[in-house]
Design a protein around this motif. Structure first.
Motif, PDB file in Angstrom:
ATOM      1  N   PHE A 183      76.809 -28.269  36.979  1.00 23.92           N
ATOM      2  CA  PHE A 183      76.776 -28.212  38.436  1.00 23.92           C
ATOM      3  C   PHE A 183      77.234 -26.833  38.926  1.00 23.92           C
ATOM      4  N   LEU A 184      78.335 -26.352  38.364  1.00 26.04           N
ATOM      5  CA  LEU A 184      78.858 -25.053  38.788  1.00 26.04           C
ATOM      6  C   LEU A 184      77.855 -23.951  38.490  1.00 26.04           C
ATOM      7  N   LEU A 185      77.221 -24.056  37.320  1.00 22.51           N
ATOM      8  CA  LEU A 185      76.222 -23.067  36.940  1.00 22.51           C
ATOM      9  C   LEU A 185      75.119 -23.006  37.992  1.00 22.51           C
ATOM     10  N   ILE A 186      74.610 -24.194  38.333  1.00 21.99           N
ATOM     11  CA  ILE A 186      73.498 -24.246  39.293  1.00 21.99           C
ATOM     12  C   ILE A 186      73.950 -23.761  40.669  1.00 21.99           C
ATOM     13  N   ALA A 187      75.151 -24.189  41.068  1.00 13.12           N
ATOM     14  CA  ALA A 187      75.599 -23.898  42.426  1.00 13.12           C
ATOM     15  C   ALA A 187      76.016 -22.440  42.606  1.00 13.12           C
ATOM     16  N   LEU A 188      76.626 -21.857  41.575  1.00 17.82           N
ATOM     17  CA  LEU A 188      77.218 -20.527  41.754  1.00 17.82           C
ATOM     18  C   LEU A 188      76.299 -19.384  41.356  1.00 17.82           C
ATOM     19  N   LEU A 189      75.332 -19.678  40.483  1.00 13.99           N
ATOM     20  CA  LEU A 189      74.469 -18.610  39.978  1.00 13.99           C
ATOM     21  C   LEU A 189      73.820 -17.787  41.093  1.00 13.99           C
ATOM     22  N   PRO A 190      73.302 -18.430  42.155  1.00  8.27           N
ATOM     23  CA  PRO A 190      72.624 -17.652  43.201  1.00  8.27           C
ATOM     24  C   PRO A 190      73.502 -16.578  43.824  1.00  8.27           C
ATOM     25  N   LEU A 191      74.826 -16.728  43.758  1.00  8.14           N
ATOM     26  CA  LEU A 191      75.718 -15.709  44.317  1.00  8.14           C
ATOM     27  C   LEU A 191      75.499 -14.367  43.636  1.00  8.14           C
ATOM     28  N   PHE A 192      75.022 -14.410  42.391  1.00 11.22           N
ATOM     29  CA  PHE A 192      74.879 -13.169  41.639  1.00 11.22           C
ATOM     30  C   PHE A 192      73.443 -12.668  41.616  1.00 11.22           C
ATOM     31  N   PHE A 193      72.547 -13.349  42.323  1.00 12.85           N
ATOM     32  CA  PHE A 193      71.148 -12.939  42.272  1.00 12.85           C
ATOM     33  C   PHE A 193      70.933 -11.683  43.104  1.00 12.85           C
ATOM     34  N   PRO A 194      70.455 -10.592  42.475  1.00 13.49           N
ATOM     35  CA  PRO A 194      70.210  -9.378  43.244  1.00 13.49           C
ATOM     36  C   PRO A 194      68.984  -9.504  44.137  1.00 13.49           C
ATOM     37  N   SER A 195      68.058 -10.406  43.797  1.00 14.61           N
ATOM     38  CA  SER A 195      66.872 -10.529  44.647  1.00 14.61           C
ATOM     39  C   SER A 195      66.337 -11.948  44.594  1.00 14.61           C
ATOM     40  N   GLY A 196      65.430 -12.254  45.529  1.00 17.38           N
ATOM     41  CA  GLY A 196      64.878 -13.599  45.611  1.00 17.38           C
ATOM     42  C   GLY A 196      64.103 -13.990  44.358  1.00 17.38           C
ATOM     43  N   TYR A 197      63.632 -12.995  43.614  1.00 19.30           N
ATOM     44  CA  TYR A 197      62.841 -13.259  42.416  1.00 19.30           C
ATOM     45  C   TYR A 197      63.620 -14.132  41.423  1.00 19.30           C
ATOM     46  N   TYR A 198      64.924 -13.932  41.394  1.00 20.05           N
ATOM     47  CA  TYR A 198      65.717 -14.643  40.403  1.00 20.05           C
ATOM     48  C   TYR A 198      65.772 -16.149  40.631  1.00 20.05           C
ATOM     49  N   PHE A 199      65.512 -16.565  41.895  1.00 18.33           N
ATOM     50  CA  PHE A 199      65.414 -18.003  42.127  1.00 18.33           C
ATOM     51  C   PHE A 199      64.261 -18.592  41.321  1.00 18.33           C
ATOM     52  N   ARG A 200      63.195 -17.821  41.219  1.00 23.86           N
ATOM     53  CA  ARG A 200      62.044 -18.252  40.411  1.00 23.86           C
ATOM     54  C   ARG A 200      62.438 -18.415  38.950  1.00 23.86           C
ATOM     55  N   VAL A 201      63.146 -17.401  38.456  1.00 20.96           N
ATOM     56  CA  VAL A 201      63.569 -17.454  37.059  1.00 20.96           C
ATOM     57  C   VAL A 201      64.500 -18.651  36.843  1.00 20.96           C
ATOM     58  N   GLY A 202      65.426 -18.829  37.789  1.00 21.45           N
ATOM     59  CA  GLY A 202      66.362 -19.943  37.686  1.00 21.45           C
ATOM     60  C   GLY A 202      65.631 -21.275  37.635  1.00 21.45           C
ATOM     61  N   ALA A 203      64.642 -21.427  38.520  1.00 21.53           N
ATOM     62  CA  ALA A 203      63.895 -22.682  38.556  1.00 21.53           C
ATOM     63  C   ALA A 203      63.177 -22.913  37.229  1.00 21.53           C
ATOM     64  N   LEU A 204      62.646 -21.842  36.654  1.00 20.68           N
ATOM     65  CA  LEU A 204      61.952 -21.951  35.370  1.00 20.68           C
ATOM     66  C   LEU A 204      62.923 -22.392  34.272  1.00 20.68           C
ATOM     67  N   ILE A 205      64.134 -21.819  34.322  1.00 18.75           N
ATOM     68  CA  ILE A 205      65.155 -22.211  33.352  1.00 18.75           C
ATOM     69  C   ILE A 205      65.436 -23.714  33.466  1.00 18.75           C
ATOM     70  N   PHE A 206      65.567 -24.192  34.701  1.00 17.17           N
ATOM     71  CA  PHE A 206      65.915 -25.602  34.884  1.00 17.17           C
ATOM     72  C   PHE A 206      64.787 -26.511  34.421  1.00 17.17           C
TER      73      PHE A 206
END
Lengths: 263, 318, 290
Positions: free
Chosen positions: B14-37
């Motif tokens: 939960f913490l991983l999912i919730a806190l990771l976006p704080l470190f995203f330098p750009s919106g692109y990383y949300f895509r990568v995150g979703a792919l990981i999940f």
């Protein structure tokens, strides 16, 4: 009335007769021991009775029902459980979980309930663990409950197998060399354990090399040699039988059977 | 497994999912995150099948393919809402797994691996050859489920990347929760028991064939839902989703992170999903690195990264 | 009828390649119980190295020999560096290792060579030979002849030589083999080297017909495995028969059913064999013991 009755049981591997025409009966509360030199076919006989091997000839009846060659999990449902000469534990699970698997028939339910951890599923699981804890105490393993089973000593694992088998609430229990690898104190514990189980009404079929143990607790003894029954009777009769003495000459009585499924 | 271990793992996730976006330098990383999940979700299925029950499948991408194409086809052809299409895909996958699993789960080891591999490739082949329906190897478009618009109406504005990040993260959490529930349940114990010794499992009354089939079916549903999520967020799908390499990736992620542990396997998904991202500069070396990682981890950390590291830490603690 | 003969010829040619891959599987499986998913890469390397050595100016026979030796060395290295260190690991780990090796080799080939399709000149010209109303390329005869020669050679090796018998003994019981003085490490080296060399030979022979590129290995490995399984794992006779049969099935499917689903044949065969007769055509059924 006997619970287990075996008639004319036999099997051959690649043309070699491993067991031939063996019959025996076990009644509730009885301890029947099978003895014989290495390679006499004791474990093979066990494997046929417990559904691991399909017998080539003969009949196995459990409480009057013909169960010859029936799958082991169906036999377990009918009250037959066993332990193994060469240990068959679940090494990656904790000692407690190993014993808890024995409650599978009574405590398992709907898969969906288990996935969603519904209250019913949690209750069943907790019930199995509590029951397993009691059984571990009975075989003297309660303090090892949370250890990984693979870490335990040979003798402790033998007792774990008994606890697991007891968890199935068996009417008939097949014990394959329960005292092998145990020291004198442990052997005495196992002795008491088996006698206690028999007293509670479980029919026990035992393969054991420790002759003192066998003579002390058996109600009836069956002697196998080269896959055939050469004698049977109460301990006193069997120990005086000249055929039995002859069969054992040259074969050290206390040595554990070497190969698995020794034929 | 102690109950506390289950909640610890879920909390970490939960913490991983919730806190990771704080470190995203750009919106692109949300895509990568979703792919990981999404990959993590598929890999949890492998944990149930391989980690718990000890059975191998090199064809699970076939189920991801079924899920993905259900999402692509069912809305247009059957008029189903995309969310119902996900459910339909899962049901079809479960039914196929049940039918295919019955014969192939009698097999063991390499034979099971190759039989499942054959199944997966057949699915990919059908998807690639039935051009009229699937567009063939070129792939086809996938309709948007429209959930983002629904959130917008409720006053919550998310970019596409953000929406799928949170949606897939939620699915992953639910998937992990169910898998951890299963592990500690009587069914989970029975699965792990038959992994340890089939003979002994039978003698305590476990119907080994039935339980293997259950594990296979559940893991197929995980793969199918992951496939559907992948299709919906990419809005486009090709038969590669069902291909051999995708099956291999699933198993490799699970084994790399630790196939016996839900959190470990998800970690494997993190690494293998990030690897190509990190190596974009060295795109030519990507395959070599992947191959080398697979070999080295299996030799030096045979239980997988997370369990091996945990064991080392515990050893130091004592 | 002519069409049928034509399909049979092309089926037997492709089948001979599958048979060579299957024989490679068989050797390693016999020595170590490992199914080597990188087997197809050996075929690819045989073809690619020959092509590039030939382009660099080496005469074809020398280029082919060099390719076979280099690939054999790689096979030995694969065993030493990746398979031996994981001895005793669960099957799934070994599968990951050999698949990892396959991906690694493919990635390296793509870097060292290129991503293009390459061919080689046919060994004995391109004039088709007319037989029974159909035609066959001379290169096909090379492929079929190669498969037969390798099969006969292996058969003699396993049944007539002490070394071959040592390989079989090692597969039966590694510990017992060590006890009777067999150097099992050397047996493994031999098995991987031989298996890789046979794969490379297949690559050399077939490249003039089918061309080669860095990514042909996976498909060949899967087909070869299907062939080995059809014939019965671990049996050279089975590998040969399984390969030829699979090639025939494919060619006939392409000819009479659908060329789209030609590729599916191997996997339908795998599934069918596993369900109906898991021991294959020539394999023996084993009894599980407790």
């Amino acid at each position: 009335m006997s619970l287990l009755s075996v008639e004319g049981l036999g099997i051959a591997f690649g043309g070699v007769r491993a067991v031939h025409d063996v019959g025996l009966t076990v009644a509730p509360g009885e301890i029947v021991s099978i003895i014989g030199p290495n390679g006499a076919g004791k474990t093979t006989l066990f494997n046929m009775i417990s559904g691991v091997y399909l017998p080539g000839a003969g009949r196995v009846r459990l409480d009057g029902e013909d169960v010859t060659g029936m799958a082991p999990h169906l036999l377990a449902r009918r009250g037959l459980s066993r332990t193994f000469q060469n240990l068959q534990i679940f090494p990656a699970m904790s000692v407690l979980e190993n014993a808890a698997t024995g409650f599978h028939l009574r405590e398992s339910g709907a898969l969906m309930a288990d996935l969603l951890a519904l209250p019913g599923a949690r209750r069943r699981s907790a019930g199995a663990l509590a029951g397993a804890r009691d059984l571990l105490a009975r075989v003297g393993l309660d303090r090892a409950a949370d250890r990984e089973a693979g870490e335990l000593s040979y003798g402790a694992l033998k007792r774990l197998e008994i606890a697991r088998a007891l968890a199935t609430a068996p009417r008939l229990l097949l014990l394959d060399e329960p005292a092998a690898g145990c020291n004198a104190v442990e052997t005495e514990e196992i002795d008491r354990l088996i006698a206690g189980m028999a007293q509670s009404g479980i029919a026990i079929l035992l393969v054991e090399h420790d002759m003192k143990l066998v003579m002390r607790i058996s109600t009836h003894i069956v002697v196998l040699d080269h896959g055939e029954k050469i004698a049977e009777g109460d301990p006193a009769t069997v120990s005086r039988n000249p055929d039995v003495i002859a069969a054992y000459l040259g074969a050290p009585v206390a040595e554990p059977e070497a190969a698995h499924a020794d034929g | 497994m102690r109950p506390s271990a289950k909640w610890t793992q879920l909390l970490i996730l939960f913490l991983l999912i919730a806190l990771l976006p704080l470190f995203f330098p750009s919106g692109y990383y949300f895509r990568v995150g979703a792919l990981i999940f999404v990959n993590g979700l598929a890999v949890i299925g492998i944990v149930i099948l391989t980690g718990y029950a000890g059975q191998i499948s090199l064809g699970h991408a076939g189920f991801a393919g079924i899920g993905a194409y259900a999402s692509a086809l069912a809305p247009g052809h059957l008029g189903l809402h995309p969310l119902l299409a996900v459910v339909l895909g899962a049901l079809v996958s479960a039914a196929v797994a049940w039918l295919v699993g019955r014969p192939i789960l009698r097999l063991k080891g390499y034979y099971l691996a190759v039989a499942s591999l054959g199944f997966g490739i057949l699915v990919a082949m059908v998807l690639g050859n039935e051009r009229a329906l699937t567009g063939g190897p070129d792939g086809m478009a996938v309709p948007d489920p429209g959930l983002r618009d629904l959130l917008k109406d409720l006053g919550l504005k998310l970019t596409g990347g953000e929406f799928w990040y949170w949606c897939c993260g939620l699915c992953l959490l639910i998937g992990a929760w169910a898998a951890l529930n299963l592990q500690a349940s009587p069914t989970g114990r029975a699965l792990r028991a038959l992994h340890g010794s089939e003979v002994a499992a039978r003698t305590v009354g476990i119907d080994v064939a039935r339980l293997k089939l259950q594990a296979f079916t559940i893991s197929a549903v995980y793969a199918s839902v992951a496939g559907s999520l992948l299709a919906m967020q990419n809005r486009f799908i090709t038969p590669d989703v069902a291909g051999f390499m995708h099956s291999i990736e699933m198993v490799t992620m699970a084994v790399l992170g630790g196939v016996g542990s839900v959190i470990g396997a998800i970690f494997g998904a993190v690494i293998l999903t990030l690897l190509p991202q990190v190596l974009t500069v060295f795109a030519d070396y990507e395959q070599m690195v992947l191959g080398a990682v697979m070999i080295l981890v299996m030799i030096f950390l045979p239980e997988g990264l997370i369990p091996s590291l945990a064991r080392k830490l515990r050893g130091r603690g004592e | 009828m002519d069409a049928l003969m034509q399909f049979v010829f092309s089926g037997v040619t492709v089948g001979a390649v599958y048979a060579l891959v299957a024989l490679g599987f068989t050797i390693i499986y016999n020595a170590s119980d490992v199914v080597n998913f990188a087997q197809g890469e050996f075929v690819m390397l045989g073809g690619m190295i020959t092509v590039f050595a030939h382009l660099a100016g080496l005469p074809l026979p020398l280029a082919a020999l060099g390719a076979i030796l280099a690939t054999a060395a790689l096979g030995v290295a694969l065993n030493r560096l990746a398979i031996e260190p994981a001895r005793g690991a669960p099957v799934v780990s070994v599968i990951i290792i050999t698949i990892g090796a396959s991906i690694l080799i493919r990635g390296a080939a793509q870097l060292i060579f290129d991503k293009q399709l390459h061919g080689l000149p046919a060994f004995s010209g391109d004039d088709p030979i007319r037989v029974m109303g159909a035609t066959i390329l001379p290169q096909s005869l090379w492929v079929i002849g190669g498969a037969l020669a390798v099969f006969v050679g292996l058969w003699a090796f396993f049944t007539r030589t002490l070394t071959g018998k040592a390989v079989l003994a090692t597969s039966n019981n590694r510990t017992a083999a060590q006890l009777v003085g067999i150097n099992t490490g050397w047996v493994m080296t031999l098995a991987f080297g031989l298996s890789a060399a046979i794969g490379a030979l297949a690559g050399v022979l077939v490249t003039p017909i089918t061309l080669v590129s860095y990514d042909v290995g996976v498909g060949l490995a899967l087909k070869g495995f299907a062939a080995a399984m059809l014939g019965g794992m671990g049996n050279p006779k089975g590998a040969l028969a399984g390969g030829i049969l699979l090639g025939l099935f494919e060619a006939l499917t392409a000819g009479y059913v659908s060329s789209h689903y030609k590729e599916a044949v191997a996997f339908i065969v795998i599934l069918g064999v596993l369900f109906a007769m898991p021991q294959g055509l020539f394999g023996r059924a084993g009894t599980e013991r407790v």
